[in-house]
Design an enzyme around this catalytic site. Structure first.
Site: not given
Ligand code: IMP
Ligand code: MG
Length: 176
Positions: A104, A101
């Site tokens: 980071d 998804d």
């Protein structure tokens, strides 16, 4: 604006725009994997919405499997990756695409990629919906990325805040 638990979030990426970017990423994969039968490995929980939309735009045969690692705790990355659900299949000599998804700090991927590579896949690439280049703390090679975003905490389209908010069709950014 939406409220989830103790935080408020503003609309950030409308669903139509997400859909366009996912289609574009799917076209890149359609061009590169024609005639191959790769295994997509989607990372639970966050990637389930992206993976479901992505596979329905693919025009080559493929398998999909799910695995689960954990590095996030509330809004802060813990810097530690735990295997919660392992891979149930052999990926030796297979073309593998990891479906994520959001990348980071990159901690999850930097631990997962060597682990998958040690199983001897023929090829291994990453397809991620989102990336926060400003927070990337490790060097990882991401071939397929639908969208780059600034260092903000977001929810929706599979992404959660403290377990909640994955059901929103659009992506929302936390209000400071
Ligand atoms: P990394 O290991 O620091 O790259 O973190 C990756 C994981 O943290 C992703 O798979 C997400 O589950 C989660 N994550 C990172 N940024 C966000 C965010 O803005 N909202 C929700 N989850 C996030
Ligand atoms: Mg995730």
């Amino acid at each position: 604006m939406i409220t989830i638990k103790d935080k408020q979030f503003d609309l950030f990426i409308p669903h139509e725009q997400i859909n366009e970017r996912v289609s574009k990423l799917a076209e890149e994969l359609n061009a590169d994997y024609q005639g191959k039968t790769p295994i997509l490995i989607a990372l639970l929980n966050g990637a389930f919405v992206f993976a479901a939309d992505l596979v329905r735009k693919l025009r080559f045969d493929h398998e999909i499997q799910f695995t689960k690692y954990s590095s996030y705790d509330g809004m802060n990355t813990t810097g530690k990756v735990k295997e919660l659900i392992g891979l149930p299949i052999d990926i030796k000599d297979k073309d593998v695409i990891v479906v994520e998804d959001i990348i980071d700090t990159g901690t999850t991927m930097s631990e997962l990629i060597p682990l998958l590579k040690s199983k001897g896949p023929k090829s291994l690439e990453i397809a991620t919906l989102l990336m926060k280049p400003g927070k990337l703390a490790v060097n990882i090679d991401v071939k397929y990325c639908a969208m780059n975003i600034p260092n903000e905490f977001i929810v929706g389209y599979g992404l959660d805040y403290d377990g909640v908010g994955r059901n929103y069709k659009s992506i929302y950014v936390v209000k400071e």
